[in-house]
Design a protein around this motif. Structure first.
Motif, mmCIF file in Angstrom:
data_model
loop_
_atom_site.group_PDB
_atom_site.id
_atom_site.type_symbol
_atom_site.label_atom_id
_atom_site.label_comp_id
_atom_site.label_asym_id
_atom_site.label_seq_id
_atom_site.Cartn_x
_atom_site.Cartn_y
_atom_site.Cartn_z
ATOM 1 N N THR A 172 50.399 -16.869 -27.091
ATOM 2 C CA THR A 172 51.772 -16.425 -26.830
ATOM 3 C C THR A 172 52.031 -16.387 -25.337
ATOM 4 O O THR A 172 51.138 -16.113 -24.537
ATOM 5 C CB THR A 172 52.045 -15.040 -27.438
ATOM 6 N N ALA A 173 53.274 -16.657 -24.962
ATOM 7 C CA ALA A 173 53.707 -16.634 -23.570
ATOM 8 C C ALA A 173 54.983 -15.808 -23.461
ATOM 9 O O ALA A 173 55.877 -15.932 -24.312
ATOM 10 C CB ALA A 173 53.979 -18.056 -23.072
ATOM 11 N N SER A 174 55.065 -14.985 -22.436
ATOM 12 C CA SER A 174 56.279 -14.186 -22.257
ATOM 13 C C SER A 174 57.477 -15.052 -21.890
ATOM 14 O O SER A 174 58.617 -14.685 -22.128
ATOM 15 C CB SER A 174 56.068 -13.135 -21.166
ATOM 16 N N GLY A 175 57.205 -16.206 -21.282
ATOM 17 C CA GLY A 175 58.285 -17.034 -20.750
ATOM 18 C C GLY A 175 58.562 -16.731 -19.299
ATOM 19 O O GLY A 175 59.289 -17.467 -18.622
ATOM 20 N N GLY A 176 57.973 -15.640 -18.784
ATOM 21 C CA GLY A 176 58.121 -15.302 -17.374
ATOM 22 C C GLY A 176 59.501 -14.793 -17.013
ATOM 23 O O GLY A 176 60.379 -14.637 -17.870
ATOM 24 N N PRO A 177 59.731 -14.560 -15.724
ATOM 25 C CA PRO A 177 61.000 -13.985 -15.276
ATOM 26 C C PRO A 177 62.143 -14.980 -15.167
ATOM 27 O O PRO A 177 63.278 -14.583 -14.919
ATOM 28 C CB PRO A 177 60.648 -13.423 -13.895
ATOM 29 N N LEU A 178 61.868 -16.278 -15.348
ATOM 30 C CA LEU A 178 62.880 -17.295 -15.063
ATOM 31 C C LEU A 178 63.328 -18.059 -16.304
ATOM 32 O O LEU A 178 64.038 -19.055 -16.194
ATOM 33 C CB LEU A 178 62.335 -18.291 -14.030
ATOM 34 N N ARG A 179 62.935 -17.580 -17.470
ATOM 35 C CA ARG A 179 63.231 -18.317 -18.700
ATOM 36 C C ARG A 179 64.722 -18.559 -18.886
ATOM 37 O O ARG A 179 65.135 -19.602 -19.394
ATOM 38 C CB ARG A 179 62.676 -17.537 -19.903
ATOM 39 N N LEU A 180 65.551 -17.610 -18.449
ATOM 40 C CA LEU A 180 66.995 -17.724 -18.637
ATOM 41 C C LEU A 180 67.735 -18.064 -17.344
ATOM 42 O O LEU A 180 68.960 -18.089 -17.329
ATOM 43 C CB LEU A 180 67.543 -16.410 -19.222
ATOM 44 N N VAL A 206 53.506 -16.234 -10.208
ATOM 45 C CA VAL A 206 54.205 -17.513 -10.051
ATOM 46 C C VAL A 206 53.769 -18.479 -11.152
ATOM 47 O O VAL A 206 54.600 -19.197 -11.724
ATOM 48 C CB VAL A 206 53.955 -18.122 -8.661
ATOM 49 N N ASP A 207 52.480 -18.487 -11.472
ATOM 50 C CA ASP A 207 51.997 -19.331 -12.568
ATOM 51 C C ASP A 207 52.688 -18.979 -13.876
ATOM 52 O O ASP A 207 52.959 -19.860 -14.702
ATOM 53 C CB ASP A 207 50.488 -19.176 -12.733
ATOM 54 N N SER A 208 52.948 -17.703 -14.087
ATOM 55 C CA SER A 208 53.651 -17.299 -15.302
ATOM 56 C C SER A 208 55.090 -17.810 -15.280
ATOM 57 O O SER A 208 55.627 -18.248 -16.291
ATOM 58 C CB SER A 208 53.638 -15.772 -15.442
ATOM 59 N N ALA A 209 55.706 -17.761 -14.096
ATOM 60 C CA ALA A 209 57.085 -18.231 -13.968
ATOM 61 C C ALA A 209 57.207 -19.730 -14.208
ATOM 62 O O ALA A 209 58.188 -20.201 -14.792
ATOM 63 C CB ALA A 209 57.638 -17.866 -12.590
ATOM 64 N N THR A 210 56.212 -20.504 -13.755
ATOM 65 C CA THR A 210 56.242 -21.965 -13.963
ATOM 66 C C THR A 210 55.715 -22.366 -15.338
ATOM 67 O O THR A 210 55.880 -23.508 -15.748
ATOM 68 C CB THR A 210 55.371 -22.685 -12.914
ATOM 69 N N MET A 211 55.044 -21.442 -16.014
ATOM 70 C CA MET A 211 54.308 -21.683 -17.268
ATOM 71 C C MET A 211 52.964 -22.362 -17.031
ATOM 72 O O MET A 211 52.267 -22.718 -17.988
ATOM 73 C CB MET A 211 55.142 -22.477 -18.275
#
Length: 383
Positions: A172-180, A206-211
């Motif tokens: 599972t991935a949160s999608g990070g802060p930039l998904r929307l 940042v890795d989470s934000a880029t996926m």
């Protein structure tokens, strides 16, 4: 019974969470070694508090500063890469490997070669040197316990099951802060590190934000749980309550749920194969209300596609992907490139015609890593 522990990356977020659990159970633990990259003040403070045998700063230029900070204590100061590996190789019950990036590979391998139990929070090490590391684990009889919340969840869901009974694994991935966020070109470092669920360091955020974080975890899962890449899936789950799932061939799916706090998977590793208390409040699903799931948008966030392609290519490709990403993230945080350039830079390095042959030793992995960084920097300078 008191157990001994070494923490590599003691001043980072995972190191701090680990020490919080140690602090809450002081009679259970004896701290052997603590390491940090450059934060001398915090390292010395922690080494004194926990009575560590040694404290190691990776930056050799800061050795005298560390020595002064530890003056009058019984803590032995040390500095440099060799000292990090020496600390990792000290005989202990468990090593928490929480150095971020490929810089942690050498110390992790040093611990593996001692046949130690390693709580692995450094996904980049396994991504860059998967075959080399897993072969070393088998050769030296070491034990790898996954700390990443997703892999720890899979590890827990597999207890009592057999790998040959697994149909699929879902990260599972949160999608990070930039998904929307619509305009990814305008994203600032402050926006990219503002994760909605997890408190992590800048690089991982940042890795989470880029996926890319999920892409690296895909490769890590491939090595930890060898069911085949085609049976490892990724789903976006914004609430970050379900950390991963394992589907068995009879149609049963086991999921591990928990709060978005790294102390939970860390505690799982520290106490394994038993359990230990944590300060976490019980999960209240009624208060959470709903759990939602989406397919990753690989058109806007191509990192998971690039990671899967690198894993399928095998050889040096995962190490190249990781190194190029580390360079690109550092450049973004320094304001040298736009957020949307991170994945493009990584793809450019991977697309070059002459990828090196598959590394077979630690030294060869490090040469692949160095070469990929040079190529990533060259691409950045000419962009």
């Amino acid at each position: 019974m008191t157990r001994s522990i070494t923490i590599l990356g003691a001043t980072g977020s995972v190191g701090a969470s680990t020490l919080d659990l140690v602090r809450r159970n002081p009679s259970d633990w004896r701290v052997t070694a603590l390491t940090a990259h450059s934060n001398v003040e915090e390292l010395a403070k922690l080494a004194r508090e926990f009575g560590a045998e040694t404290a190691v700063i990776a930056d050799e230029a800061r050795y005298e500063e560390l020595k002064q900070a530890l003056a009058g204590s019984d803590v032995e100061p040390a500095a440099g890469r060799a000292a990090l590996c020496e600390a990792a190789a000290r005989p202990v019950d468990i090593v928490m490997a929480a150095i971020v990036g490929c810089a942690g590979l050498g110390p992790v391998m040093a611990a593996i070669e001692q046949g130690t139990t390693i709580a692995l929070a450094n996904k980049e090490a396994l991504v860059s040197a998967g075959e080399v590391m897993t072969a070393a684990v088998a050769k030296h009889g070491a034990t790898l316990l996954p700390v990443d919340s997703e892999h720890n969840a899979i590890f827990q869901c597999l207890q009592g099951g057999r790998m040959e009974e697994v149909r699929t694994i879902t990260l599972t991935a949160s999608g990070g802060p930039l998904r929307l966020v619509e305009d990814l070109n305008a994203v600032t470092p402050e926006q990219a590190i503002a994760h909605p669920n997890w408190d992590m360091g800048a690089k991982i955020s940042v890795d989470s934000a880029t996926m890319f974080n999920k892409g690296l975890e895909l490769i890590e899962a491939h090595h930890l749980f060898p069911v085949g890449l085609d049976r490892i899936r990724i789903v976006v789950h914004p609430q970050s309550v379900i950390h991963s799932m394992v589907e068995y061939r009879d149609g049963s799916t086991l999921a591990q749920l928990g709060p978005s706090d790294m102390r939970v998977p860390i505690a799982s590793c520290l106490a394994w194969p038993a359990r230990m208390d944590t300060p976490m409040a019980p999960l209240d699903l009624a208060e959470i209300g709903e759990l939602t799931f989406f397919k990753p948008d690989e058109a806007r966030f191509p990192a998971t596609r690039l990671a899967r392609e690198a894993a399928e290519a095998g050889g040096a490709a995962p190490a190249v992907l990781n190194a190029a990403n580390e360079v690109a993230v550092a450049a973004f945080l320094a304001g040298k490139i736009k957020f949307s350039r991170i994945a493009l830079m990584v793809e450019s390095v991977l697309s070059e015609n002459s990828l090196p042959p598959a590394p077979r030793t630690l030294e060869e992995v490090l040469r692949v890593d160095e070469d990929a960084r040079m190529r990533a920097n060259a691409i950045m300078e000419t962009a």
